[in-house]
Design a protein around this motif. Structure first.
Motif, PDB file in Angstrom:
ATOM      1  N   MET A 343      -2.781 -15.038  -5.460  1.00 37.35           N
ATOM      2  CA  MET A 343      -3.747 -16.123  -5.345  1.00 37.35           C
ATOM      3  C   MET A 343      -5.061 -15.789  -6.045  1.00 37.35           C
ATOM      4  O   MET A 343      -5.795 -16.683  -6.471  1.00 37.35           O
ATOM      5  CB  MET A 343      -3.995 -16.442  -3.869  1.00 37.35           C
ATOM      6  CG  MET A 343      -2.816 -17.082  -3.157  1.00 37.35           C
ATOM      7  SD  MET A 343      -3.224 -17.623  -1.478  1.00 37.35           S
ATOM      8  CE  MET A 343      -3.582 -16.060  -0.673  1.00 37.35           C
ATOM      9  N   ARG A 344      -5.350 -14.487  -6.182  1.00 35.32           N
ATOM     10  CA  ARG A 344      -6.604 -14.057  -6.808  1.00 35.32           C
ATOM     11  C   ARG A 344      -6.422 -13.684  -8.276  1.00 35.32           C
ATOM     12  O   ARG A 344      -7.262 -13.011  -8.867  1.00 35.32           O
ATOM     13  CB  ARG A 344      -7.190 -12.878  -6.025  1.00 35.32           C
ATOM     14  CG  ARG A 344      -7.608 -13.244  -4.610  1.00 35.32           C
ATOM     15  CD  ARG A 344      -7.968 -12.013  -3.789  1.00 35.32           C
ATOM     16  NE  ARG A 344      -9.040 -11.230  -4.399  1.00 35.32           N
ATOM     17  CZ  ARG A 344      -9.461 -10.051  -3.930  1.00 35.32           C
ATOM     18  NH1 ARG A 344      -8.900  -9.551  -2.831  1.00 35.32           N
ATOM     19  NH2 ARG A 344     -10.424  -9.402  -4.540  1.00 35.32           N
ATOM     20  N   GLY A 345      -5.347 -14.131  -8.869  1.00 35.93           N
ATOM     21  CA  GLY A 345      -5.148 -13.937 -10.287  1.00 35.93           C
ATOM     22  C   GLY A 345      -4.728 -12.552 -10.694  1.00 35.93           C
ATOM     23  O   GLY A 345      -4.978 -12.122 -11.834  1.00 35.93           O
ATOM     24  N   GLY A 346      -4.071 -11.805  -9.798  1.00 32.17           N
ATOM     25  CA  GLY A 346      -3.560 -10.492 -10.144  1.00 32.17           C
ATOM     26  C   GLY A 346      -4.478  -9.339  -9.828  1.00 32.17           C
ATOM     27  O   GLY A 346      -4.180  -8.187 -10.191  1.00 32.17           O
ATOM     28  N   VAL A 347      -5.595  -9.593  -9.149  1.00 23.68           N
ATOM     29  CA  VAL A 347      -6.497  -8.504  -8.757  1.00 23.68           C
ATOM     30  C   VAL A 347      -5.773  -7.563  -7.799  1.00 23.68           C
ATOM     31  O   VAL A 347      -5.145  -8.018  -6.837  1.00 23.68           O
ATOM     32  CB  VAL A 347      -7.758  -9.080  -8.084  1.00 23.68           C
ATOM     33  CG1 VAL A 347      -8.642  -7.954  -7.544  1.00 23.68           C
ATOM     34  CG2 VAL A 347      -8.538  -9.940  -9.054  1.00 23.68           C
ATOM     35  N   PRO A 348      -5.832  -6.245  -8.008  1.00 18.22           N
ATOM     36  CA  PRO A 348      -5.189  -5.317  -7.069  1.00 18.22           C
ATOM     37  C   PRO A 348      -5.772  -5.460  -5.667  1.00 18.22           C
ATOM     38  O   PRO A 348      -6.989  -5.566  -5.503  1.00 18.22           O
ATOM     39  CB  PRO A 348      -5.505  -3.936  -7.662  1.00 18.22           C
ATOM     40  CG  PRO A 348      -5.749  -4.199  -9.115  1.00 18.22           C
ATOM     41  CD  PRO A 348      -6.396  -5.543  -9.179  1.00 18.22           C
ATOM     42  N   VAL A 349      -4.909  -5.464  -4.682  1.00 18.94           N
ATOM     43  CA  VAL A 349      -5.318  -5.627  -3.285  1.00 18.94           C
ATOM     44  C   VAL A 349      -4.859  -4.415  -2.491  1.00 18.94           C
ATOM     45  O   VAL A 349      -3.688  -4.022  -2.565  1.00 18.94           O
ATOM     46  CB  VAL A 349      -4.719  -6.922  -2.680  1.00 18.94           C
ATOM     47  CG1 VAL A 349      -5.013  -7.003  -1.187  1.00 18.94           C
ATOM     48  CG2 VAL A 349      -5.263  -8.145  -3.408  1.00 18.94           C
ATOM     49  N   ALA A 350      -5.776  -3.834  -1.751  1.00 20.64           N
ATOM     50  CA  ALA A 350      -5.438  -2.683  -0.917  1.00 20.64           C
ATOM     51  C   ALA A 350      -4.576  -3.125   0.253  1.00 20.64           C
ATOM     52  O   ALA A 350      -4.778  -4.204   0.823  1.00 20.64           O
ATOM     53  CB  ALA A 350      -6.705  -2.004  -0.408  1.00 20.64           C
ATOM     54  N   VAL A 351      -3.613  -2.283   0.616  1.00 18.46           N
ATOM     55  CA  VAL A 351      -2.739  -2.565   1.752  1.00 18.46           C
ATOM     56  C   VAL A 351      -3.351  -1.922   2.984  1.00 18.46           C
ATOM     57  O   VAL A 351      -3.662  -0.724   2.990  1.00 18.46           O
ATOM     58  CB  VAL A 351      -1.316  -2.021   1.517  1.00 18.46           C
ATOM     59  CG1 VAL A 351      -0.446  -2.266   2.740  1.00 18.46           C
ATOM     60  CG2 VAL A 351      -0.706  -2.660   0.284  1.00 18.46           C
ATOM     61  N   ALA A 352      -3.520  -2.712   4.014  1.00 20.61           N
ATOM     62  CA  ALA A 352      -4.129  -2.199   5.250  1.00 20.61           C
ATOM     63  C   ALA A 352      -3.312  -1.051   5.795  1.00 20.61           C
ATOM     64  O   ALA A 352      -2.083  -1.124   5.870  1.00 20.61           O
ATOM     65  CB  ALA A 352      -4.226  -3.317   6.286  1.00 20.61           C
ATOM     66  N   GLY A 353      -3.988   0.047   6.133  1.00 23.65           N
ATOM     67  CA  GLY A 353      -3.283   1.218   6.658  1.00 23.65           C
ATOM     68  C   GLY A 353      -2.665   0.941   8.004  1.00 23.65           C
ATOM     69  O   GLY A 353      -3.213   0.194   8.825  1.00 23.65           O
ATOM     70  N   ILE A 354      -1.526   1.528   8.238  1.00 22.41           N
ATOM     71  CA  ILE A 354      -0.833   1.395   9.519  1.00 22.41           C
ATOM     72  C   ILE A 354      -0.984   2.721  10.244  1.00 22.41           C
ATOM     73  O   ILE A 354      -0.518   3.760   9.786  1.00 22.41           O
ATOM     74  CB  ILE A 354       0.642   1.022   9.307  1.00 22.41           C
ATOM     75  CG1 ILE A 354       0.726  -0.345   8.616  1.00 22.41           C
ATOM     76  CG2 ILE A 354       1.402   0.990  10.622  1.00 22.41           C
ATOM     77  CD1 ILE A 354       2.107  -0.693   8.143  1.00 22.41           C
ATOM     78  N   SER A 355      -1.652   2.696  11.377  1.00 21.78           N
ATOM     79  CA  SER A 355      -2.056   3.929  12.049  1.00 21.78           C
ATOM     80  C   SER A 355      -0.869   4.732  12.552  1.00 21.78           C
ATOM     81  O   SER A 355      -0.904   5.959  12.566  1.00 21.78           O
ATOM     82  CB  SER A 355      -2.999   3.614  13.210  1.00 21.78           C
ATOM     83  OG  SER A 355      -2.384   2.750  14.142  1.00 21.78           O
TER      84      SER A 355
END
Length: 360
Positions: A343-355
């Motif tokens: 949706m943001r045009g291919g900007v890399p998105v960080a994946v939320a850490g799973i504790s």
């Protein structure tokens, strides 16, 4: 809920456990395969199909006339004699159905993806832990003999350090309103998480919507893992032929996994490049290595049957399945990051850490 029985005295016969009384929820695209395998496996007893669509219910009854079709999920959840539900409904329904089943004390196997958002997936994991029941996402490819073979090669350090992975999963159809990422990406993401045993930290995605705005039929994902390994994943419903292929490039060897190649689904290439830095000023030394190509023998097995076997085993023993809930949660988190990047045009998105991460 069924529990294990152990002999109380040496020499006492251990009575075989009764089969797990099981209901399949949904009889659409994947439901018939689940029904067949549940009926074939001795660990299960199919006691009902839950299906609201009349035509699908009639199609089931024509094949399995002695098993009732029930259109009321609450009636099933209120039945204390039912041990497990196997859910094969559209992804947007997974959270509501699975949470109700878990709260009712039922073990749940749900087809991929576990949910459509990270918050919903995490809620299901927390509910299963609180109720002390098994929640298992149906990432069937993890039980494929070729996928298991690549995992074995990685564990035995045959491939060396992991550099990168390329993957192509394409076909003509099947069109789904959730988009190609939700439909196909869970396969590749689950395989990669199983192989590498590292969390995904970043995803970048580009796609193309041809027939319906907001529903991409083709997507290209770049996935980065915590250890530095990257994977490029190509997904498409608009391809002239079926392609299911992954290539893993390591420092020692490379391996090609082609799910459509039959007996030669795995090929190990003793090929690569060796790079040496000169001790003195001069040109860097680069040499190519080209050795044997090996196609290891693979034992034939139906992955879905092995998945159900693992589901039953873990219900009985309390063990962690190969396709465990935290892996399913990580898949959803990466899938959600891919959708946001798209949706943001291919900007890399960080994946939320799973504790908390279960050990596979």
């Amino acid at each position: 809920m069924q529990t294990r029985r152990f002999p109380s005295r040496i020499g006492e016969i251990n009575t075989p456990e009764p089969p797990l009384r099981t209901v399949v929820v949904g009889y659409g695209y994947w439901g018939p395969n689940l029904v067949r395998n549940v009926m074939e496996r001795p660990e299960f007893e199919l006691v009902a199909l839950c299906e609201r669509d009349l035509a699908r219910g009639q199609a089931f009854s024509a094949k399995v006339p002695n098993v009732p079709v029930i259109d009321d999920l609450e009636m099933i959840l209120d039945d204390d004699t039912i041990d497990a539900l196997i859910v094969a409904t559209p992804p947007h329904t997974h959270h509501a159905i699975c949470k109700a089943a878990l709260l009712a004390g039922k073990h749940v196997l749900v087809e991929k993806p576990l949910a459509t958002t990270t918050l919903d997936a995490l809620d299901l994991v927390d509910t299963a832990n609180t109720r002390d029941v098994l929640l298992m996402p149906g990432h069937t490819f993890l039980y494929s003999p070729p996928v298991a073979k690549v995992r074995q090669l990685i564990d035995r350090d045959v491939l060396g350090d992991m550099y990168f992975v390329t993957s192509a999963r394409m076909n003509l159809g099947k069109y789904q309103k959730d988009g190609v990422i939700c439909d196909l990406a869970p396969h590749d993401l689950s395989i990669l998480l199983h192989w590498l045993e590292e969390p995904i930290v970043q995803v970048a995605a580009h796609g193309r919507s041809v027939f319906q705005s907001g529903v991409p039929e083709t997507a290209f994902l770049t996935v980065t893992f915590a250890g530095g390994t990257t994977a490029n994943i190509e997904l498409s419903w608009l391809a002239p032929r079926k392609v299911r292929q992954m290539v893993v490039v390591g420092s020692r060897r490379m391996v090609q996994y082609d799910d459509t190649a039959g007996d030669e689904a795995i090929r190990i290439y003793d090929r690569g490049m060796e790079f040496e830095t000169p001790e003195n000023f001069g040109e860097y030394q680069l040499t190519y290595r080209s050795g044997d190509i090996v196609a290891p023998r693979l034992e034939p097995a139906e992955p879905l049957s092995l998945e159900l076997q693992d589901f039953a085993r873990c219900i009985r023993t309390g063990a962690t399945p190969r396709s465990h809930a935290y892996l399913g949660l990580e898949v959803v988190a990466a899938m959600e990051a891919a959708q946001e990047s798209l949706m943001r045009g291919g900007v890399p998105v960080a994946v939320a850490g799973i504790s908390e991460r279960a050990v596979a």
